[in-house]
Design a protein around this motif. Structure first.
Motif, PDB file in Angstrom:
ATOM      1  N   SER A 257       0.819  -1.216   0.000  1.00  8.19           N
ATOM      2  CA  SER A 257       0.000   0.000   0.000  1.00  8.19           C
ATOM      3  C   SER A 257       0.849   1.261   0.000  1.00  8.19           C
ATOM      4  O   SER A 257       0.463   2.280  -0.581  1.00  8.19           O
ATOM      5  CB  SER A 257      -0.919   0.010   1.230  1.00  8.19           C
ATOM      6  N   GLU A 258       1.999   1.215   0.653  1.00  5.30           N
ATOM      7  CA  GLU A 258       2.853   2.399   0.771  1.00  5.30           C
ATOM      8  C   GLU A 258       3.622   2.713  -0.508  1.00  5.30           C
ATOM      9  O   GLU A 258       3.866   3.883  -0.828  1.00  5.30           O
ATOM     10  CB  GLU A 258       3.870   2.199   1.904  1.00  5.30           C
ATOM     11  N   ALA A 259       4.032   1.685  -1.234  1.00  6.64           N
ATOM     12  CA  ALA A 259       4.954   1.855  -2.362  1.00  6.64           C
ATOM     13  C   ALA A 259       4.514   2.903  -3.396  1.00  6.64           C
ATOM     14  O   ALA A 259       5.332   3.736  -3.812  1.00  6.64           O
ATOM     15  CB  ALA A 259       5.207   0.505  -3.033  1.00  6.64           C
ATOM     16  N   PRO A 260       3.233   2.929  -3.848  1.00  8.72           N
ATOM     17  CA  PRO A 260       2.854   3.891  -4.890  1.00  8.72           C
ATOM     18  C   PRO A 260       3.058   5.348  -4.492  1.00  8.72           C
ATOM     19  O   PRO A 260       3.330   6.189  -5.355  1.00  8.72           O
ATOM     20  CB  PRO A 260       1.361   3.593  -5.111  1.00  8.72           C
ATOM     21  N   SER A 261       2.944   5.656  -3.206  1.00  4.36           N
ATOM     22  CA  SER A 261       3.114   7.043  -2.774  1.00  4.36           C
ATOM     23  C   SER A 261       4.555   7.514  -2.943  1.00  4.36           C
ATOM     24  O   SER A 261       4.837   8.716  -2.910  1.00  4.36           O
ATOM     25  CB  SER A 261       2.668   7.213  -1.317  1.00  4.36           C
ATOM     26  N   PHE A 262       5.478   6.569  -3.119  1.00  6.88           N
ATOM     27  CA  PHE A 262       6.874   6.905  -3.371  1.00  6.88           C
ATOM     28  C   PHE A 262       7.227   6.751  -4.854  1.00  6.88           C
ATOM     29  O   PHE A 262       8.399   6.821  -5.228  1.00  6.88           O
ATOM     30  CB  PHE A 262       7.790   6.008  -2.527  1.00  6.88           C
ATOM     31  N   GLY A 263       6.209   6.543  -5.692  1.00  6.39           N
ATOM     32  CA  GLY A 263       6.435   6.357  -7.120  1.00  6.39           C
ATOM     33  C   GLY A 263       7.221   5.106  -7.421  1.00  6.39           C
ATOM     34  O   GLY A 263       8.050   5.073  -8.341  1.00  6.39           O
ATOM     35  N   GLN A 264       6.947   4.038  -6.657  1.00  8.62           N
ATOM     36  CA  GLN A 264       7.688   2.794  -6.818  1.00  8.62           C
ATOM     37  C   GLN A 264       6.752   1.602  -6.747  1.00  8.62           C
ATOM     38  O   GLN A 264       5.648   1.681  -6.210  1.00  8.62           O
ATOM     39  CB  GLN A 264       8.739   2.650  -5.704  1.00  8.62           C
ATOM     40  N   THR A 265       7.226   0.478  -7.281  1.00  6.39           N
ATOM     41  CA  THR A 265       6.544  -0.785  -7.040  1.00  6.39           C
ATOM     42  C   THR A 265       7.033  -1.301  -5.688  1.00  6.39           C
ATOM     43  O   THR A 265       8.021  -0.816  -5.142  1.00  6.39           O
ATOM     44  CB  THR A 265       6.890  -1.818  -8.129  1.00  6.39           C
ATOM     45  N   VAL A 266       6.363  -2.311  -5.168  1.00  5.77           N
ATOM     46  CA  VAL A 266       6.773  -2.835  -3.863  1.00  5.77           C
ATOM     47  C   VAL A 266       8.131  -3.532  -3.974  1.00  5.77           C
ATOM     48  O   VAL A 266       8.892  -3.584  -2.991  1.00  5.77           O
ATOM     49  CB  VAL A 266       5.701  -3.791  -3.288  1.00  5.77           C
ATOM     50  N   LEU A 267       8.489  -4.026  -5.151  1.00  3.60           N
ATOM     51  CA  LEU A 267       9.800  -4.659  -5.300  1.00  3.60           C
ATOM     52  C   LEU A 267      10.929  -3.655  -5.156  1.00  3.60           C
ATOM     53  O   LEU A 267      11.995  -3.984  -4.626  1.00  3.60           O
ATOM     54  CB  LEU A 267       9.909  -5.370  -6.649  1.00  3.60           C
ATOM     55  N   ALA A 268      10.712  -2.419  -5.636  1.00  8.26           N
ATOM     56  CA  ALA A 268      11.727  -1.382  -5.483  1.00  8.26           C
ATOM     57  C   ALA A 268      11.685  -0.783  -4.087  1.00  8.26           C
ATOM     58  O   ALA A 268      12.719  -0.428  -3.514  1.00  8.26           O
ATOM     59  CB  ALA A 268      11.521  -0.290  -6.530  1.00  8.26           C
ATOM     60  N   TYR A 269      10.504  -0.672  -3.537  1.00  5.86           N
ATOM     61  CA  TYR A 269      10.323  -0.025  -2.232  1.00  5.86           C
ATOM     62  C   TYR A 269      10.848  -0.898  -1.098  1.00  5.86           C
ATOM     63  O   TYR A 269      11.564  -0.440  -0.214  1.00  5.86           O
ATOM     64  CB  TYR A 269       8.834   0.279  -2.037  1.00  5.86           C
ATOM     65  N   ASP A 270      10.483  -2.165  -1.101  1.00  7.06           N
ATOM     66  CA  ASP A 270      10.980  -3.110  -0.096  1.00  7.06           C
ATOM     67  C   ASP A 270      10.927  -4.509  -0.701  1.00  7.06           C
ATOM     68  O   ASP A 270       9.952  -5.246  -0.524  1.00  7.06           O
ATOM     69  CB  ASP A 270      10.148  -3.037   1.182  1.00  7.06           C
ATOM     70  N   GLY A 271      11.981  -4.856  -1.414  1.00  7.15           N
ATOM     71  CA  GLY A 271      12.008  -6.107  -2.159  1.00  7.15           C
ATOM     72  C   GLY A 271      12.033  -7.359  -1.308  1.00  7.15           C
ATOM     73  O   GLY A 271      11.814  -8.459  -1.823  1.00  7.15           O
ATOM     74  N   GLN A 272      12.299  -7.207   0.002  1.00  4.37           N
ATOM     75  CA  GLN A 272      12.332  -8.360   0.894  1.00  4.37           C
ATOM     76  C   GLN A 272      11.016  -8.566   1.642  1.00  4.37           C
ATOM     77  O   GLN A 272      10.874  -9.529   2.397  1.00  4.37           O
ATOM     78  CB  GLN A 272      13.470  -8.197   1.919  1.00  4.37           C
ATOM     79  N   SER A 273      10.071  -7.684   1.422  1.00 10.39           N
ATOM     80  CA  SER A 273       8.807  -7.746   2.163  1.00 10.39           C
ATOM     81  C   SER A 273       7.934  -8.887   1.671  1.00 10.39           C
ATOM     82  O   SER A 273       8.127  -9.427   0.574  1.00 10.39           O
ATOM     83  CB  SER A 273       8.038  -6.426   2.011  1.00 10.39           C
ATOM     84  N   VAL A 274       6.944  -9.239   2.483  1.00 14.91           N
ATOM     85  CA  VAL A 274       6.068 -10.350   2.131  1.00 14.91           C
ATOM     86  C   VAL A 274       5.272 -10.047   0.860  1.00 14.91           C
ATOM     87  O   VAL A 274       5.015 -10.938   0.046  1.00 14.91           O
ATOM     88  CB  VAL A 274       5.132 -10.691   3.313  1.00 14.91           C
ATOM     89  N   GLY A 275       4.908  -8.778   0.652  1.00 16.69           N
ATOM     90  CA  GLY A 275       4.177  -8.415  -0.556  1.00 16.69           C
ATOM     91  C   GLY A 275       5.012  -8.581  -1.807  1.00 16.69           C
ATOM     92  O   GLY A 275       4.544  -9.083  -2.837  1.00 16.69           O
ATOM     93  N   ALA A 276       6.289  -8.156  -1.742  1.00 11.59           N
ATOM     94  CA  ALA A 276       7.183  -8.305  -2.883  1.00 11.59           C
ATOM     95  C   ALA A 276       7.417  -9.777  -3.202  1.00 11.59           C
ATOM     96  O   ALA A 276       7.413 -10.189  -4.373  1.00 11.59           O
ATOM     97  CB  ALA A 276       8.514  -7.603  -2.597  1.00 11.59           C
ATOM     98  N   VAL A 277       7.604 -10.588  -2.169  1.00 13.01           N
ATOM     99  CA  VAL A 277       7.807 -12.025  -2.363  1.00 13.01           C
ATOM    100  C   VAL A 277       6.582 -12.651  -3.015  1.00 13.01           C
ATOM    101  O   VAL A 277       6.686 -13.462  -3.937  1.00 13.01           O
ATOM    102  CB  VAL A 277       8.125 -12.714  -1.018  1.00 13.01           C
ATOM    103  N   ALA A 278       5.377 -12.252  -2.562  1.00 12.73           N
ATOM    104  CA  ALA A 278       4.139 -12.822  -3.116  1.00 12.73           C
ATOM    105  C   ALA A 278       3.987 -12.491  -4.595  1.00 12.73           C
ATOM    106  O   ALA A 278       3.607 -13.349  -5.402  1.00 12.73           O
ATOM    107  CB  ALA A 278       2.934 -12.302  -2.327  1.00 12.73           C
ATOM    108  N   TYR A 279       4.301 -11.246  -4.985  1.00 16.64           N
ATOM    109  CA  TYR A 279       4.181 -10.884  -6.396  1.00 16.64           C
ATOM    110  C   TYR A 279       5.240 -11.584  -7.250  1.00 16.64           C
ATOM    111  O   TYR A 279       4.979 -11.963  -8.399  1.00 16.64           O
ATOM    112  CB  TYR A 279       4.261  -9.365  -6.575  1.00 16.64           C
ATOM    113  N   ARG A 280       6.423 -11.783  -6.697  1.00 18.03           N
ATOM    114  CA  ARG A 280       7.445 -12.538  -7.435  1.00 18.03           C
ATOM    115  C   ARG A 280       7.012 -13.996  -7.614  1.00 18.03           C
ATOM    116  O   ARG A 280       7.220 -14.585  -8.684  1.00 18.03           O
ATOM    117  CB  ARG A 280       8.781 -12.453  -6.702  1.00 18.03           C
ATOM    118  N   GLU A 281       6.398 -14.577  -6.589  1.00 18.00           N
ATOM    119  CA  GLU A 281       5.893 -15.947  -6.704  1.00 18.00           C
ATOM    120  C   GLU A 281       4.786 -16.037  -7.749  1.00 18.00           C
ATOM    121  O   GLU A 281       4.722 -16.991  -8.525  1.00 18.00           O
ATOM    122  CB  GLU A 281       5.383 -16.426  -5.346  1.00 18.00           C
TER     123      GLU A 281
END
Length: 310
Positions: A257-281
């Motif tokens: 939810s936070e990533a778009p406010s920084f003009g980033q995807t969650v992979l760029a914003y926090d690539g180790q987070s559970v959300g980034a891992v889920a989208y990579r999966e």
């Protein structure tokens, strides 16, 4: 110490670490046919744009060259990819009304040199009306995309078209240009509401405009494994669409939810987070399924059970 290792938090951390390792060990090749997805759901608030940009980033992370076409006048996909989309920016609007080829509006995301975006601007809000009088109005995007992929975009492996939350001419253009439909469905009450109308539109497009279009992928979003409701919705959607629903699910996650406010995807914003891992999966599973359909070797190292809801 052993007791501490058996706490729910410790198990969750260990599981996430194992999933990260599995993703890093996966070997992926994008040789083969190009895939063009329309990401659509006329129901708002289901994570459609979030899913589009984060899957795009995940595919790029895996080594693909990815093009995102932002067909939503709100321009949220353009924002999330860090691509300028002010009113004077050349955009998809200029492509649809026939003034510019797609190659002239595509920009490279600052996130990755292999991640591109054709941005949306506020002008796109009036495109539905202007397209009414255009020749071959339902195929404008299809023609522009074909020309781009035969020329400047010949190296593109994956195209993701982010649709507005409606079933108007913009969405019909997206369906006509794509090979596959990807539907995000939130794990909340009324998840299947309106889905029959969307599938009816897909059937109409298949019959009249694009016989090769298939509903290939459904992604469950906003999943909360702690609630019975999320589990019930997931079970219901899987019962209706057993072959289309991914094993990977996208959880409710603060970082997503936070990533778009920084003009980033969650992979760029926090690539180790559970959300980034889920989208990579999810991206890995989509690729694996496509490779299996082609009779190719997907060579995926991620454990299937790690992608299922826990």
């Amino acid at each position: 110490m052993g007791a501490l290792d058996d706490t729910p938090l410790a198990r969750e951390i260990a599981d996430l670490s194992a999933r990260r390792r599995a993703l890093e060990s996966a070997h992926v090749s994008f040789e083969g046919r190009r895939r063009v997805f329309t990401v659509s759901n006329q129901k708002g608030g289901v994570g459609k744009t979030t899913t589009t940009v984060n899957l795009a980033a995940a595919f790029a992370h895996m080594g693909a060259t990815v093009l995102v076409i932002d067909l939503d006048p709100q321009g949220n996909a353009s924002t999330a990819l860090g691509v300028p989309h002010s009113a004077e920016t050349p955009s998809v609007y200029d492509v649809l009304i026939g003034e510019r080829p797609l190659a002239e509006v595509v920009q490279t995301s600052p996130e990755s040199p292999s991640l591109r975006c054709a941005p949306s601007t506020i002008h796109l809000a009036g495109a539905e009306i202007e397209l009414v009088s255009q020749v071959a109005r339902e195929k404008r995007l299809s023609s522009a995309l074909s020309s781009y992929l035969e020329g400047a975009g010949s190296d593109v492996d994956i195209v993701l078209i982010d649709c507005p939350p409606s079933l108007g001419l913009l969405t019909i253009n997206a369906f006509s240009a794509a090979d596959e439909v990807l539907i995000p469905i939130q794990c909340e009450y009324y998840a299947l509401e309106g889905l029959s109308q969307l599938i009816g539109t897909v059937t109409m497009i298949q019959k009249h405009l694009n016989p090769d279009l298939v509903l290939s992928t459904i992604v469950l979003t906003m999943y909360d494994g702690r609630t019975r409701l999320s589990q019930q919705v997931a079970e219901e959607v899987r019962a209706h669409f057993p072959d289309q629903v991914l094993a990977a699910v996208i959880p409710r996650a603060v970082r997503v939810s936070e990533a778009p406010s920084f003009g980033q995807t969650v992979l760029a914003y926090d690539g180790q987070s559970v959300g980034a891992v889920a989208y990579r999966e999810a991206a890995l599973e989509i690729h694996r399924r496509g490779s299996a359909q082609q009779g190719g070797d997907a060579t995926v190292g991620a454990d299937e059970s790690a992608r299922r809801e826990s």
